[in-house]
Structures are given as C-alpha cells and as structure tokens.
Enzyme design. Sequence first.
Site, short mmCIF file in Angstrom:
data_model
loop_
_atom_site.label_atom_id
_atom_site.label_comp_id
_atom_site.label_asym_id
_atom_site.label_seq_id
_atom_site.Cartn_x
_atom_site.Cartn_y
_atom_site.Cartn_z
N GLU A 186 0.69 -1.07 -0.05
CA GLU A 186 0.03 0.14 -0.10
C GLU A 186 0.90 1.14 -0.40
OE1 GLU A 186 -2.67 0.44 3.46
OE2 GLU A 186 -3.09 2.68 3.12
N ARG A 231 5.41 -13.41 9.26
CA ARG A 231 6.14 -11.87 9.04
C ARG A 231 8.27 -11.50 9.76
NH1 ARG A 231 2.59 -7.82 9.36
NH2 ARG A 231 3.99 -6.30 8.99
N LYS A 258 4.38 0.93 9.53
CA LYS A 258 4.16 2.17 8.85
C LYS A 258 4.09 3.90 9.49
CE LYS A 258 2.94 0.32 4.66
NZ LYS A 258 2.62 0.42 3.31
P1 ATP Z 1 1.06 -1.68 7.31
O1 ATP Z 1 2.37 -1.40 8.10
O2 ATP Z 1 0.72 -0.67 7.37
O3 ATP Z 1 0.08 -2.50 8.56
P2 ATP Z 1 2.42 -3.13 6.14
O4 ATP Z 1 3.38 -3.64 6.36
O5 ATP Z 1 1.37 -4.31 5.75
O6 ATP Z 1 1.03 -2.17 6.68
P3 ATP Z 1 1.63 -3.01 3.03
O7 ATP Z 1 2.21 -2.29 2.31
O8 ATP Z 1 0.33 -4.01 3.22
O9 ATP Z 1 1.29 -2.85 4.41
O10 ATP Z 1 2.90 -4.25 2.84
C1 ATP Z 1 3.36 -5.20 1.31
C2 ATP Z 1 3.59 -6.41 1.40
O11 ATP Z 1 4.79 -6.87 2.35
C3 ATP Z 1 2.39 -7.21 2.49
O12 ATP Z 1 2.34 -8.58 1.46
C4 ATP Z 1 2.40 -7.51 4.00
O13 ATP Z 1 2.59 -8.80 4.48
C5 ATP Z 1 4.55 -7.63 3.36
N1 ATP Z 1 4.54 -7.83 4.63
C6 ATP Z 1 5.24 -6.51 5.23
N2 ATP Z 1 5.67 -6.63 6.63
C7 ATP Z 1 6.35 -7.45 6.79
C8 ATP Z 1 6.99 -7.75 7.62
N3 ATP Z 1 7.49 -7.73 8.61
N4 ATP Z 1 7.41 -8.99 7.13
C9 ATP Z 1 7.40 -9.79 5.87
N5 ATP Z 1 6.23 -9.42 4.92
C10 ATP Z 1 5.95 -8.38 5.23
#
Ligand code: ATP
Length: 578
Positions: free
Chosen positions: A56, A281, A291
């Site tokens: 996003e 994650r 974020k």
């Molecule tokens: P927010 O921090 O706003 O909740 P988010 O970190 O999930 O959002 P996105 O932009 O939706 O941010 O993430 C894009 C992709 O990266 C998604 O598929 C998410 O699952 C993956 N992702 C985000 N954070 C991690 C992490 N710490 N480890 C592995 N994958 C991640």
Amino acid sequence: MEPPPKNGSTDSSASEPGGDVAKVETRSLNFIEQIIEADRAAGKNNGRVHTRFPPEPNGYLHIGHAKSICLNFGLASRYNGLCNLRFDDTNPAKEDVEYVDSIQEDVRWLGFDWDERLYYASDRFEELYQFAERLIQEGLAYVDSQHLEEMRANRGTVTEPGKDSGDRSRSVEENLDLFRRMRAGEFEDGAHVLRAKIDMAHPNMLMRDPLLYRIRHAHHHRTGDRWCIYPMYDWTHGQCDSLEGITHSICTLEFETHRALYDWFIEKLGLHHPQQIEFARLNLNYTVMSKRKLLELVENKLVSGWDDPRMPTICGLRRRGFTPESIRAFCDRIGIARMNSVVDLSWLEQAIRDDLNTKAPRVMGVLRPLKVVIENYPEDQIDELEAANHPADESFGSRIVPFSREVYIEQEDFLEDAPRKYFRLSPGREVRLRYAYLVTCTSVVKDDDGHVIEVRCTYDPASKGGNAPDGRKVKGTIHWVSAKHAVDAKVCLYDRLFSQESPDDVPEGQDWKDGLNPGSLEILSDAKLEPSLATAAPGERFQFERNGYFCVDQDSTSESLTFNRTATLRDSWIKQNK
Ligand code: ATP
Ligand code: MG
C-alpha cells in the site's frame, strides 16, 4: 538469542535473486516451495507460478517488506514464473505518489524487475464496482444504513453472534438503486455502506457481513475525484490477484483469518482462484517496523527522514551503506516459516559485514585524532608507502600512502599509564605504524587541564614497511594518517535506534517513542582520512582499517566529505552485553 551464522556456514545461499538454482537447491525446500511443487506436480494452473508484491503506498518500504519482495520475486524466478508489482491503493487518505515512486525505486534497487507488470488496484475500481453490482443482483450484498456505532454493536463478539441489520432484507432493486446513488455522490460520508450478505453468526468475525464499500468524498492520488465510494482492502485484494492471474497469493500470518473471505468472494464471483498462503512476518529486535510508527518518527523529526541511516527502511539501509546483495542474503538466511519469531538485529549486521568484507577496499581513517610528532624524521621529507587495498584479494591492487613528520593516530591508541599487556602506544613503548615504520614514544605534551594533546616519538629509519631490521618483536600495529596530507571529514556513527529489545511492548501509559536510544547517533566532525579518500563519491564503500565499514553519504561533497558507518568490524554489542 543465537548469534548469526558466519558467511558460508549456512546451507542456503542466494547471491543473486533466485538466480543460481544450483546453489539454492542445496537447502531443503521451505513450506511454500513445497506447496508450489505439489501444485505443479498436480498440474494446477498448468504448472504456472505467478506471484505479486502488493504494497500500500502509504509509507516507505522497510526490511520486512524486503523479506516479502525476496520471497515473491524469488519464487517467480525459481519456477520460471512471473511476479507483479501492484499498488494496493484503496485508501485515498493516507496514500501519496511520493510513496509510489520510492517503492518502485527500492524494489529495483533490491535487484528485482516486474517488467511491464506494474498494476494499481485503483485501475480496477470500475471492474470491482461491477463485481459488487453482481453480488447485489445475486442477493449476496446489501446497502446498510445503520450508524457506524450501531453496526459495531451489532457485530457481536467472539463468543456472541451478531445481529442482523434491519436493512439486510432490502430488495435487490432497492440495493441497486442505493448503491448507484452512493456512487453518484448523493450521500454524505458514512450515510451508507455496502456489505456482503454472509452470516452474522459466523464464528469467524470477518465473515459477519463484511464491508465492501464506504462513502469517502476524498481525492485519490490516481483517480482524482472520479470516485466517492472506495472499496475495502478485503474486497479489492483477492479480485485483483485473480484478474492478474496470480497463482499463489502470499501474505503475512495476520491475514490467515481473512482467507475464508478471500475464498468466498472468488467463489461467488466464479473467478480464477489464486491460493492464499500465509507466512510469518519479519520482526527484528530493537526495531519498530510498523509504517505508522516509522511515519511518526519522521513527522516528529526524531530521525532526519525516511532515509535516516538508523531507520529500518530500504532507503535508510541504502544510505547507511547496505548493499542489495547483503539484504537478499539476510532474507535468505532467516528463511520462511509459519511461526512468528523475532530475529536478532546482529544477523542483519553480519550480512553486510560478510558482503563488504569481500567488496570494500581497505583505507586508513582516524576518527578521533591525536597528533604524533616524529622528532627524528626530517621536516620536509615525505615517504610514499605502498599499501594493499585488500588483505586477501590481490585484484584490489595497492595505493600509495604518504608519510611525514606529523601523523594522526586514534586517541584510544595511546595510553599514558598503560598496563603491561597494552600493545599500542605508551611512553617508552614501540609500536608499528601500519605500512610505515616502527615508532617509540618519548614524551607527551599536555594542555592546562592535563590532557595529552600531542605525543612525541622517534622512528627507526631502518624499519620501512614496518619490519624491525634486527627481528625484534613489536606486537602492536596501529593505523595513522599523515597530518599535512589528511583529508578532513565528518563521520556519523550509528547505534540501535531503540534501547529496548522490544520497543513495541511498552507498559500502559508510556509512549513507545520514550524507548528511543539517545546515543543512536554520534557525529565526529574532526576525522582525518588518508588523501586517497578526497575524491570518494556518494555511495562508495570502504573499510577503514580497525574502525569498520563506511559509506560516503549521499549528500557528501568534496568540500564537506561525510561518511556513515555501515557496520563495525565485529559485533560490539555482544561484547558489551553478554
Ligand atoms: P502496515 O504497516 O501499514 O500495516 P504493511 O506493512 O502490511 O502495512 P503493506 O504495504 O500492506 O504494508 O505490505 C506489502 C506487503 O509486504 C504485504 O504483502 C505484507 O504482508 C508484506 N509485509 C509487510 N510487513 C512485513 C514484514 N514485517 N515481514 C514480511 N512481510 C511483510
Ligand atoms: Mg498491509
């Protein structure tokens, strides 16, 4: 926590993104690869593998995203498939083109390519809208006009079923009419929502008539003012996956409970059905990864920006001096699992050390200078000494380092009252100046407060190159820089951004930002570097012998050279705390 493995001690390796299959094959398959191989064996999707990375655009990418990027692009590459980049841009309020641009830059910098397959969920708003009308027509969605609080109260709890909304029995015609008027902009924000008609008593709360659309009179960074209703994430994500022909939709564990809904939408719409697969994650200790929190640090100016070298963002790590190869190697070493865990930050540091050890030329730089005057060295003499650029790799070649009567050494390499086993400089003791000569300290000069401000030495003219002519033993070797040739530089040393191991876990009433490490940045404005560094360009990386790996800052100029320390040579943290 276990220390990170040294280079070569792991059974897996990925020096190139999914590139060298022969190397990748040496480790066992992770659980996602097992699923994919079973699917291929069964002929599912005609053996095709198509993944996507779906950020996003509401912030900069961080090291957690790198894990997801390496996984998705890596799988595509391993199985001769494709990986798309898709912006999940359904929330007009928080999204921005600044983020859209930075995300593309970061994914490319990491070494991955989506070719022409760059997609935006917002490009599918019309299709998604038509899908919604279809659900309405099939009696599977309805417009609900309850107040938000009412809706929340009627949702029930984990132990109690929810209550049907009075609007649940609206006719198809009435729903269609209201939904079209929602789109046309006839209603205020919050007046109505569109919901799926599933089951208000479903044990999975997400299945209790989830929202598909809400009214938001807001400007979108791509669709402008064309829409005043916006689709919810869950309603958008799976349908975009499906329309892009994704075969394996890989996401983090918190979406496990969303899978039932993902499947329900796709089945009811009769679309191509990607398989959602969840993995754990990445969490790092001493680090926040949300974020929202990273944005808060930026907005409150607690860091210099998204690319502050202390940030866990890709651009922060880049500015700090990390290489894409080191980040990919790190992601490979931590592996893919279904259980949440916390990775020790030292793994990330070890990954960059391992990479720069083979890549960074060696140079000499004095961070906290102390002047040494060599009394028996002629005033205007200059020696040009040859120094190897790498201790193990001859292809790095060598350079000439000038030596003169006055040199700088590190303050910590001199001790006035030294214990017996101190092998650096001290009155009456002899030490080797790297590549140069053996020098013996004869006296010191102090300021009015009694601090040593200058060290006086004599040198052995027969010891050029650092070897004693008579074979006498000199244990200590220290680095130095000729005073009259020295290049001035600013050097930034970094420590962990948070003092607490779990900065997200704060007691009630306390702010997570109070856990920031006050000593996370130390600026040394008086560093003295060897003259070969005068022309170092932004992004260039070096090992300053004995001091660590350093990268020229992106804003550095030849008039004001600035270096960031990427990593120390050893894990100083373990030494201090264990
Ligand atoms: P927010 O921090 O706003 O909740 P988010 O970190 O999930 O959002 P996105 O932009 O939706 O941010 O993430 C894009 C992709 O990266 C998604 O598929 C998410 O699952 C993956 N992702 C985000 N954070 C991690 C992490 N710490 N480890 C592995 N994958 C991640
Ligand atoms: Mg997300």
